[in-house]
Design a protein around this motif. Sequence first.
Motif, PDB file in Angstrom:
ATOM      1  N   PRO A 172       0.887  -1.430   0.212  1.00 28.83           N
ATOM      2  CA  PRO A 172      -0.009  -0.064  -0.059  1.00 28.83           C
ATOM      3  C   PRO A 172       0.884   1.167  -0.030  1.00 28.83           C
ATOM      4  CG  PRO A 172      -0.945  -1.762   1.481  1.00 28.83           C
ATOM      5  CD  PRO A 172       0.316  -2.125   1.118  1.00 28.83           C
ATOM      6  N   HIS A 173       1.986   1.408   0.804  1.00 32.31           N
ATOM      7  CA  HIS A 173       2.804   2.432   0.801  1.00 32.31           C
ATOM      8  C   HIS A 173       3.327   2.782  -0.560  1.00 32.31           C
ATOM      9  CE1 HIS A 173       5.260  -0.588   2.038  1.00 32.31           C
ATOM     10  NE2 HIS A 173       6.479   0.011   1.998  1.00 32.31           N
ATOM     11  N   HIS A 174       3.639   1.768  -1.417  1.00 31.20           N
ATOM     12  CA  HIS A 174       4.376   1.783  -2.509  1.00 31.20           C
ATOM     13  C   HIS A 174       3.362   2.406  -3.691  1.00 31.20           C
ATOM     14  CE1 HIS A 174       7.763  -1.067  -1.637  1.00 31.20           C
ATOM     15  NE2 HIS A 174       7.988   0.115  -1.163  1.00 31.20           N
ATOM     16  N   GLU A 175       2.203   1.948  -3.513  1.00 28.75           N
ATOM     17  CA  GLU A 175       0.930   2.467  -4.114  1.00 28.75           C
ATOM     18  C   GLU A 175       0.457   3.910  -4.135  1.00 28.75           C
ATOM     19  OE1 GLU A 175      -3.780   1.839  -5.351  1.00 28.75           O
ATOM     20  OE2 GLU A 175      -2.702   0.144  -4.306  1.00 28.75           O
ATOM     21  N   ALA A 176       0.827   4.293  -2.676  1.00 22.92           N
ATOM     22  CA  ALA A 176       0.488   5.637  -2.243  1.00 22.92           C
ATOM     23  C   ALA A 176       1.629   6.453  -2.933  1.00 22.92           C
ATOM     24  CB  ALA A 176       0.393   5.820  -0.873  1.00 22.92           C
ATOM     25  N   ALA A 177       2.810   5.918  -2.784  1.00 18.65           N
ATOM     26  CA  ALA A 177       3.954   6.956  -3.383  1.00 18.65           C
ATOM     27  C   ALA A 177       3.685   7.088  -4.921  1.00 18.65           C
ATOM     28  CB  ALA A 177       5.272   6.326  -3.387  1.00 18.65           C
ATOM     29  N   VAL A 178       3.390   6.162  -5.652  1.00 20.95           N
ATOM     30  CA  VAL A 178       2.969   6.448  -7.081  1.00 20.95           C
ATOM     31  C   VAL A 178       1.924   7.346  -7.316  1.00 20.95           C
ATOM     32  CG1 VAL A 178       1.975   5.167  -8.927  1.00 20.95           C
ATOM     33  CG2 VAL A 178       3.824   4.076  -7.956  1.00 20.95           C
ATOM     34  N   ARG A 179       0.810   7.276  -6.542  1.00 17.79           N
ATOM     35  CA  ARG A 179      -0.262   8.032  -6.732  1.00 17.79           C
ATOM     36  C   ARG A 179       0.039   9.475  -6.363  1.00 17.79           C
ATOM     37  NH1 ARG A 179      -4.467   5.754  -8.659  1.00 17.79           N
ATOM     38  NH2 ARG A 179      -4.815   3.301  -8.067  1.00 17.79           N
ATOM     39  N   THR A 180       0.910   9.872  -5.358  1.00 15.85           N
ATOM     40  CA  THR A 180       1.314  10.879  -4.955  1.00 15.85           C
ATOM     41  C   THR A 180       2.209  11.606  -5.913  1.00 15.85           C
ATOM     42  OG1 THR A 180       1.379  10.453  -2.431  1.00 15.85           O
ATOM     43  CG2 THR A 180       2.635  12.322  -3.366  1.00 15.85           C
ATOM     44  N   VAL A 181       3.057  10.995  -6.719  1.00 15.57           N
ATOM     45  CA  VAL A 181       3.748  11.490  -7.875  1.00 15.57           C
ATOM     46  C   VAL A 181       3.101  11.854  -9.003  1.00 15.57           C
ATOM     47  CG1 VAL A 181       5.940  11.023  -9.401  1.00 15.57           C
ATOM     48  CG2 VAL A 181       5.945  10.869  -6.927  1.00 15.57           C
ATOM     49  N   LEU A 182       2.121  10.461  -9.590  1.00 21.93           N
ATOM     50  CA  LEU A 182       1.701  10.652 -10.978  1.00 21.93           C
ATOM     51  C   LEU A 182       0.054  10.810 -10.920  1.00 21.93           C
ATOM     52  CD1 LEU A 182       3.473   7.366 -11.951  1.00 21.93           C
ATOM     53  CD2 LEU A 182       4.091   9.740 -12.395  1.00 21.93           C
ATOM     54  N   GLY A 183      -0.502  10.924  -9.698  1.00 18.95           N
ATOM     55  CA  GLY A 183      -1.987  11.198  -9.760  1.00 18.95           C
ATOM     56  C   GLY A 183      -2.741   9.920 -10.084  1.00 18.95           C
ATOM     57  N   ASP A 205      13.156  10.104 -15.034  1.00 21.59           N
ATOM     58  CA  ASP A 205      12.357  10.908 -14.385  1.00 21.59           C
ATOM     59  C   ASP A 205      11.211  10.640 -13.635  1.00 21.59           C
ATOM     60  OD1 ASP A 205      11.626  13.689 -13.284  1.00 21.59           O
ATOM     61  OD2 ASP A 205      10.068  13.441 -14.791  1.00 21.59           O
ATOM     62  N   VAL A 206      10.565   9.564 -14.251  1.00 17.76           N
ATOM     63  CA  VAL A 206       9.358   9.077 -13.492  1.00 17.76           C
ATOM     64  C   VAL A 206      10.015   8.047 -12.271  1.00 17.76           C
ATOM     65  CG1 VAL A 206       7.648   7.074 -13.691  1.00 17.76           C
ATOM     66  CG2 VAL A 206       7.937   8.846 -15.371  1.00 17.76           C
ATOM     67  N   VAL A 207      11.260   7.459 -12.522  1.00 14.73           N
ATOM     68  CA  VAL A 207      11.768   6.334 -11.571  1.00 14.73           C
ATOM     69  C   VAL A 207      12.216   7.307 -10.410  1.00 14.73           C
ATOM     70  CG1 VAL A 207      13.672   5.001 -11.035  1.00 14.73           C
ATOM     71  CG2 VAL A 207      12.353   4.628 -13.286  1.00 14.73           C
ATOM     72  N   GLU A 208      12.969   8.316 -10.877  1.00 13.68           N
ATOM     73  CA  GLU A 208      13.669   8.856  -9.592  1.00 13.68           C
ATOM     74  C   GLU A 208      12.446   9.714  -8.591  1.00 13.68           C
ATOM     75  OE1 GLU A 208      16.646   8.619  -8.657  1.00 13.68           O
ATOM     76  OE2 GLU A 208      17.074   7.593 -10.411  1.00 13.68           O
ATOM     77  N   SER A 209      11.435  10.238  -9.197  1.00 13.76           N
ATOM     78  CA  SER A 209      10.457  10.774  -8.504  1.00 13.76           C
ATOM     79  C   SER A 209       9.585   9.980  -7.746  1.00 13.76           C
ATOM     80  CB  SER A 209       9.238  11.452  -9.565  1.00 13.76           C
ATOM     81  OG  SER A 209       9.876  12.476 -10.361  1.00 13.76           O
ATOM     82  N   VAL A 210       9.454   8.789  -8.372  1.00 13.94           N
ATOM     83  CA  VAL A 210       8.726   7.740  -7.287  1.00 13.94           C
ATOM     84  C   VAL A 210       9.466   7.254  -6.260  1.00 13.94           C
ATOM     85  CG1 VAL A 210       7.760   5.371  -7.649  1.00 13.94           C
ATOM     86  CG2 VAL A 210       7.130   6.955  -9.233  1.00 13.94           C
ATOM     87  N   LEU A 211      10.899   7.000  -6.520  1.00 16.38           N
ATOM     88  CA  LEU A 211      11.595   6.767  -5.634  1.00 16.38           C
ATOM     89  C   LEU A 211      12.048   7.736  -4.444  1.00 16.38           C
ATOM     90  CD1 LEU A 211      14.661   4.811  -7.568  1.00 16.38           C
ATOM     91  CD2 LEU A 211      12.982   3.715  -5.960  1.00 16.38           C
ATOM     92  N   ALA A 212      11.898   8.836  -4.812  1.00 17.62           N
ATOM     93  CA  ALA A 212      12.110   9.797  -4.162  1.00 17.62           C
ATOM     94  C   ALA A 212      10.800  10.109  -3.001  1.00 17.62           C
ATOM     95  CB  ALA A 212      12.428  11.097  -4.439  1.00 17.62           C
ATOM     96  N   ALA A 213       9.721   9.452  -3.505  1.00 13.49           N
ATOM     97  CA  ALA A 213       8.562   9.653  -2.876  1.00 13.49           C
ATOM     98  C   ALA A 213       8.193   8.222  -1.823  1.00 13.49           C
ATOM     99  CB  ALA A 213       7.194   9.746  -3.559  1.00 13.49           C
ATOM    100  N   GLY A 214       9.179   7.497  -1.859  1.00 18.84           N
ATOM    101  CA  GLY A 214       9.372   6.233  -1.062  1.00 18.84           C
ATOM    102  C   GLY A 214       8.633   5.049  -1.818  1.00 18.84           C
ATOM    103  N   GLY A 215       8.572   5.170  -3.187  1.00 14.98           N
ATOM    104  CA  GLY A 215       7.757   4.081  -3.863  1.00 14.98           C
ATOM    105  C   GLY A 215       9.017   3.032  -4.546  1.00 14.98           C
ATOM    106  N   ALA A 216       8.667   2.262  -5.465  1.00 13.18           N
ATOM    107  CA  ALA A 216       9.653   1.415  -6.021  1.00 13.18           C
ATOM    108  C   ALA A 216       9.090   1.299  -7.742  1.00 13.18           C
ATOM    109  CB  ALA A 216       9.461   0.161  -5.474  1.00 13.18           C
TER     110      ALA A 216
END
Length: 419
Positions: A94-105, A119-130
């Motif tokens: 769930p926390h990885h999904e939340a990071a993706v939605r935070t970055v990408l809507g 750019d997508v990858v680095e943004s998702v990783l910075a938000a705590g995603g994978a």
Amino acid sequence: MRLVGDERVVAGPYRVAHLAARCVGLVTEAAGELSRSRGTEPGPVSVDVRHAAESFRSERHLLLDGAPVGDLWAPLSGDYRARDGWVRLHCNYPHHEAAVRTVLGDDVAAAVAARDADDVVESVLAAGGAAAALRSPAAWADHPQGRAVAALPVVTVERVGDGPRRTLPRADRPLAGVRVLDLTHVIAGPVCGRTLAAHGADVLHIGAQHLPVMRPVLVDTGFGKRSARLDLRESEDSARLRDLWADADVMVQSYRPDSLASKGFGPSDAPQGTVLVTLSAYGEVGPWRGRRGFDSLLQLATGIAYRDSDAPVPLPAQALDHGTGWLAALGVITALRRRAAVGGTWHVRVSLARTALWLDSLGRVDSVEDQAPVDAYLSEVDSQLGRVRHVRVPGDLPGAPPRWDHGPHVPGSDPATWW
């Protein structure tokens, strides 16, 4: 070691079935040598190649009371076309999904398509995603992390401290009496613990109530283990784990590099004479040493999923996960034999990225999926969770056949103690 059967039984150009059979064979041979040192003649080692291959996707064959345990992939997990390539997002937690939605809507596909892959990858990783971007094998080989991983052995077994020689007494199973703390999650680490349990180890899995889990994988990798829970945020539970480690032979952990070490459970904290096993995604050296990673992401990042047809093509199994788990078990047995011979405290290190490089080095074969039934490799057992259908342990060791003493336990149902 004798490999029995045709390796061209799973689809794709990579030698996945051969990798599986080699991993199983190496562990079974090592277990046989350990068994011989304990007074039991193991007999000749052989591996049914298809059995090994199916064990590398054991989660696909799992049934609980005749029904699937749950989905292996969350709806948002998958490959997405970016402006200049492809990205894979891992959203099973769930926390990885939340990071993706935070970055990408909410419209993830459209948001990825409007941006460059890195750019997508680095943004998702910075938000705590994978996440990971698709690279060619050549691009990975030239990448700083690819070069760092290539310089490592497939399995590192390093002496990190002193300790007395500990000769294991006579026994009818290779790892009988060996105590293993299993602080792992997802697939690779749990497969290591499951493999050690199959050869007789007393494996105690330590989870935590607040940490998310993938239930199908948790059930599939729980065979032969007891299951307890501790919360390392609590000083009492942390002290309890430290006591367990002091009385263990082995601790296996698969958290990101430095995560457990920051809590006092790293190589420098290992009790004298024990074996610490560290499984990581990208390895413990290089600029990506601390990066989150899962098998599906590593397949893109290392070029395994790269094809000239553009879109990523996954392996027919989570072979990097399963292979790394078996290689970790090989490292454990190797370290235990060295401890018996010369003493010492040992650190075993393996990574999905290094396993990917080994798979790539094996060459290519033209393979198609074998549609024949796999019933010969399946068994059913009653467990605390219900009746479980599963893939039996691969690898034939006639004098000390690998087996699980029981099915998976309810998570957290056992005390955090040694028997």
